[in-house]
Design a protein around this motif. Sequence first.
Motif, PDB file in Angstrom:
ATOM      1  N   PHE A 147      46.852  10.864  56.389  1.00  0.00           N
ATOM      2  CA  PHE A 147      46.517   9.579  55.773  1.00  0.00           C
ATOM      3  C   PHE A 147      47.726   8.926  55.119  1.00  0.00           C
ATOM      4  O   PHE A 147      47.606   7.874  54.504  1.00  0.00           O
ATOM      5  N   ILE A 149      49.394   9.490  52.438  1.00  0.00           N
ATOM      6  CA  ILE A 149      49.335   9.232  50.996  1.00  0.00           C
ATOM      7  C   ILE A 149      50.480  10.005  50.343  1.00  0.00           C
ATOM      8  O   ILE A 149      50.780  11.124  50.749  1.00  0.00           O
ATOM      9  N   ILE A 153      50.241  11.779  44.531  1.00  0.00           N
ATOM     10  CA  ILE A 153      48.975  11.083  44.344  1.00  0.00           C
ATOM     11  C   ILE A 153      47.856  11.827  45.052  1.00  0.00           C
ATOM     12  O   ILE A 153      46.756  11.981  44.519  1.00  0.00           O
ATOM     13  N   LEU A 156      46.937  14.707  43.131  1.00  0.00           N
ATOM     14  CA  LEU A 156      46.336  14.317  41.846  1.00  0.00           C
ATOM     15  C   LEU A 156      44.820  14.508  41.901  1.00  0.00           C
ATOM     16  O   LEU A 156      44.181  14.815  40.892  1.00  0.00           O
ATOM     17  N   ILE A 157      44.240  14.353  43.102  1.00  0.00           N
ATOM     18  CA  ILE A 157      42.794  14.512  43.258  1.00  0.00           C
ATOM     19  C   ILE A 157      42.378  15.927  42.877  1.00  0.00           C
ATOM     20  O   ILE A 157      41.504  16.130  42.030  1.00  0.00           O
ATOM     21  N   TYR A 159      44.188  18.058  41.292  1.00  0.00           N
ATOM     22  CA  TYR A 159      44.629  18.302  39.913  1.00  0.00           C
ATOM     23  C   TYR A 159      43.517  17.908  38.937  1.00  0.00           C
ATOM     24  O   TYR A 159      43.258  18.599  37.961  1.00  0.00           O
ATOM     25  N   THR A 160      42.868  16.770  39.231  1.00  0.00           N
ATOM     26  CA  THR A 160      41.814  16.288  38.341  1.00  0.00           C
ATOM     27  C   THR A 160      40.563  17.162  38.460  1.00  0.00           C
ATOM     28  O   THR A 160      39.940  17.504  37.457  1.00  0.00           O
ATOM     29  N   ALA A 161      40.218  17.517  39.702  1.00  0.00           N
ATOM     30  CA  ALA A 161      38.926  18.167  39.913  1.00  0.00           C
ATOM     31  C   ALA A 161      38.991  19.691  39.877  1.00  0.00           C
ATOM     32  O   ALA A 161      37.980  20.348  39.659  1.00  0.00           O
ATOM     33  N   SER A 164      37.474  21.919  37.127  1.00  0.00           N
ATOM     34  CA  SER A 164      36.021  21.734  37.101  1.00  0.00           C
ATOM     35  C   SER A 164      35.370  22.494  38.245  1.00  0.00           C
ATOM     36  O   SER A 164      34.316  23.109  38.073  1.00  0.00           O
TER      37      SER A 164
ATOM     38  N   MET B 271      48.373  11.026  33.707  1.00  0.00           N
ATOM     39  CA  MET B 271      47.706  11.105  35.001  1.00  0.00           C
ATOM     40  C   MET B 271      46.677   9.986  35.141  1.00  0.00           C
ATOM     41  O   MET B 271      46.513   9.414  36.213  1.00  0.00           O
ATOM     42  N   ILE B 274      48.629   6.919  35.975  1.00  0.00           N
ATOM     43  CA  ILE B 274      49.047   6.915  37.379  1.00  0.00           C
ATOM     44  C   ILE B 274      47.849   6.599  38.265  1.00  0.00           C
ATOM     45  O   ILE B 274      47.923   5.757  39.168  1.00  0.00           O
ATOM     46  N   ALA B 275      46.712   7.255  37.975  1.00  0.00           N
ATOM     47  CA  ALA B 275      45.517   7.018  38.792  1.00  0.00           C
ATOM     48  C   ALA B 275      45.100   5.553  38.717  1.00  0.00           C
ATOM     49  O   ALA B 275      44.770   4.942  39.745  1.00  0.00           O
ATOM     50  N   ILE B 278      47.346   3.462  40.803  1.00  0.00           N
ATOM     51  CA  ILE B 278      47.078   3.669  42.227  1.00  0.00           C
ATOM     52  C   ILE B 278      45.822   2.907  42.643  1.00  0.00           C
ATOM     53  O   ILE B 278      45.799   2.198  43.648  1.00  0.00           O
ATOM     54  N   ALA B 316      30.572  18.922  31.687  1.00  0.00           N
ATOM     55  CA  ALA B 316      31.960  18.463  31.622  1.00  0.00           C
ATOM     56  C   ALA B 316      32.583  18.326  32.997  1.00  0.00           C
ATOM     57  O   ALA B 316      33.375  17.429  33.233  1.00  0.00           O
ATOM     58  N   TRP B 317      32.190  19.228  33.948  1.00  0.00           N
ATOM     59  CA  TRP B 317      32.924  19.198  35.202  1.00  0.00           C
ATOM     60  C   TRP B 317      32.591  17.995  36.075  1.00  0.00           C
ATOM     61  O   TRP B 317      33.385  17.586  36.889  1.00  0.00           O
ATOM     62  N   ASN B 320      35.084  14.947  35.885  1.00  0.00           N
ATOM     63  CA  ASN B 320      36.348  15.168  36.583  1.00  0.00           C
ATOM     64  C   ASN B 320      36.175  15.096  38.090  1.00  0.00           C
ATOM     65  O   ASN B 320      36.980  14.488  38.793  1.00  0.00           O
ATOM     66  N   ILE B 321      35.094  15.737  38.584  1.00  0.00           N
ATOM     67  CA  ILE B 321      34.915  15.773  40.033  1.00  0.00           C
ATOM     68  C   ILE B 321      34.656  14.362  40.557  1.00  0.00           C
ATOM     69  O   ILE B 321      35.198  13.958  41.593  1.00  0.00           O
ATOM     70  N   VAL B 323      35.626  11.468  39.186  1.00  0.00           N
ATOM     71  CA  VAL B 323      36.860  10.688  39.118  1.00  0.00           C
ATOM     72  C   VAL B 323      37.764  11.062  40.282  1.00  0.00           C
ATOM     73  O   VAL B 323      38.341  10.189  40.948  1.00  0.00           O
ATOM     74  N   ALA B 324      37.872  12.372  40.543  1.00  0.00           N
ATOM     75  CA  ALA B 324      38.717  12.811  41.646  1.00  0.00           C
ATOM     76  C   ALA B 324      38.205  12.254  42.963  1.00  0.00           C
ATOM     77  O   ALA B 324      38.982  11.754  43.786  1.00  0.00           O
ATOM     78  N   ILE B 327      39.190   8.598  43.206  1.00  0.00           N
ATOM     79  CA  ILE B 327      40.597   8.411  43.575  1.00  0.00           C
ATOM     80  C   ILE B 327      40.758   8.676  45.061  1.00  0.00           C
ATOM     81  O   ILE B 327      41.441   7.938  45.776  1.00  0.00           O
ATOM     82  N   CYS B 328      40.093   9.747  45.530  1.00  0.00           N
ATOM     83  CA  CYS B 328      40.187  10.131  46.940  1.00  0.00           C
ATOM     84  C   CYS B 328      39.718   8.998  47.838  1.00  0.00           C
ATOM     85  O   CYS B 328      40.416   8.593  48.766  1.00  0.00           O
ATOM     86  N   LEU B 331      42.123   6.058  47.821  1.00  0.00           N
ATOM     87  CA  LEU B 331      43.350   6.342  48.559  1.00  0.00           C
ATOM     88  C   LEU B 331      43.114   6.243  50.049  1.00  0.00           C
ATOM     89  O   LEU B 331      43.903   5.643  50.783  1.00  0.00           O
ATOM     90  N   VAL B 332      41.997   6.844  50.495  1.00  0.00           N
ATOM     91  CA  VAL B 332      41.742   6.857  51.935  1.00  0.00           C
ATOM     92  C   VAL B 332      41.497   5.427  52.429  1.00  0.00           C
ATOM     93  O   VAL B 332      42.029   5.017  53.462  1.00  0.00           O
TER      94      VAL B 332
END
Lengths: 365, 345
Positions: A147, A149, A153, A156-157, A159-161, A164, B271, B274-275, B278, B316-317, B320-321, B323-324, B327-328, B331-332
Amino acid sequence: MTMAKTGEAGLVKAGGIFRRQIFIPIAALLALILFNLITDPSFFAINYSLNSAGDPVLSGYLITILDNASELAILAIGMTLVTAASGGQDISVGAAIAISGSVVLRVLCGDNPRPDEMQASILTAFLISCVVSMLFGAFNGALVAYFNIQPMIATLILYTAGRSIAAWINNNRLPIISDPSFGYFGSFLPGIPIPTPIFIAIICMIIIALVLKFTTLGLYTQAVGINPNSAKLNGINPSFIKFITYVIMGLCVAVAGFIKVTRFSTINYSVVALDIEMDAILAVALGGNALSGGKFSMASSILGAYVIQFLTTTLFKFNVSSSALPAYKAVVVIILVVLSAPTVREKLGKLWKNLQHARLGKEAA
Amino acid sequence: MKAVVDKKTRRLAPMSDTNLLLTITIVVFFAMYLAAMLFIGRGFLRVQTFFNILNENAALIILSCGMSIVMIAGGIDISVGKLTALICMSAAVNLDYQGGSVMSAIFLSLAIGLAFGIVQGALVAFLDIQPFIVTLAGMFFAKGMTTIVNSTQFNVQNEAFVALKNTRIYIPFLGSVNRRGVFVPAYVEIGVVVAIVTVIVLFIMLRWTKLGRSLYAVGGNPQSANMLGINVKKTRFLSHLLCGLLAGIGGFVYFLHVGSGAPSHATGAEMNAIASSIIGGTMLTGGVGNIIGTFFGVLSLSTIKNIVSLLGLDDAWWTNITVAAMICIFLVVQSVVLLRKNKRS
């Protein structure tokens, strides 16, 4: 391989030592050793004593450094390849270690967080965590390679998840394994006085050395990192090479995660391997590798990892509190990178050359 | 969502990368907020919810603006989060232990930010060290210094500061009627005003000044920028200096919002910044980006966090999941859109 050649050529020229890549970590290591020798020579003492389990073991600051740097050295291997091929860094390794450690514990514990005996063999757990880590590596790799990317970055995905996901794998419980044989891998094998992580790190280094020597991985990685388009014209598939480096990174993460989790026989999702990605990237940079990709020197990166651990242990010895540690580390890092900056290094090389010329002139006179 | 964008690109002929990514961001933000209003209702129907998102993220907006500027110029700054913590702690110590005034705390914040910007910028621009490593060291330094300045959390008692912290600016004609039928006007904190002014000033700066255009040129291709007569080193230096200064402003705004100093403040803010950049369409490779996009990036990020917590997935998790995952997806989508566009042209 190419590095070795340019390095040898550089040695012939006066002042070439300053231009060799491995100069930076070696100089840093020598400076640290010198500093410790002057302030307190007992830093280098190695004791042979009995540990709590009654086995004779080696202890001392040097052993601590070699032991604790194992995970970092293994990660530096993967990080170097990733950096060289894709021109970016994987910042998810800390979170990915939490995942792989969590998988190991999940497989060994099953549904009971405090099992009396392990539900599966350690090897099975390790192999499953390898597969899971490589899948996550493949996820990062696919985003980067297919992709397009930017690596920082894309990772980072995870890293964030990651942390968790690690908590979710174990339903947010903290499993503890009481079986002593699990702890062998993070501390000592019975009867062997050297910490096991050192052996694991050495095995990883031998494997990567053999891979780089007998396969084209190193060459292709550098070719893709220097110019993906010309690599493509030469019949290399740049996307696949980038992808494969991330999968290898996943494997390194699995090994490092396994060591981390066996050290304590448990896991704390939010702090395990915290900020280790920063240290791993630092190791690559300290090794003089361009973070923008291309040529790399694996030995320099691994040495860089040990330099970082050496620095950390030295600072701890001087009673620097662990929360203030980063400030001192930053000062040392800045001094090191300034000394290794291309412009500064060129000037140093010139100075060396002039000194030699002056000496030769004196001898002739 | 994709169909809308495709239709637009066809009708408006080729859009620049910057505008295309900006359009995606704004469309997605409004679609998301609208969906939240329709399907979740409750809090999202109140005007104050929107302004609370602003109140909570004023500092992040400013930090993200600084991040976008550095990223447009082809660099990165990962020290801003820990720098914010350092500024909070220093300003708090200045106010409560050293008898400083609000003015001295503001000056101190700006000075710390500027000092970081100057040192990091000089190392990156004039010694050619990779920005990631320089700002990584900056991050470590700020992290360590915070605990050296003061290692425990404490709330600031200074009266003038607390008064400033509690100042609310009411928005005319906007508000909602509460359960008792009383009209409650919507309000924002002072930080939001600072953030909005920053966004407008930087938008004008990037679009119409020489420095702004140089930043894009240097980030896009340093060699051709050099041939155009742009001083590449100076521009890079200024990008880091601006980011440092904005971190100073953002740090004080954060301090104004939380009113305390603690080593754990603004953890992960770099982070998030940055996110947000992006999501707002700024690219790490440099030369592409937009401050308005960054602004909407911050809003999108916090909206999705609010949606997740309102859905009751409060473990809590999940935040984060999600948000990730967001972002994913962004980006795609960006990558696919840009790839298709490049293939077509």
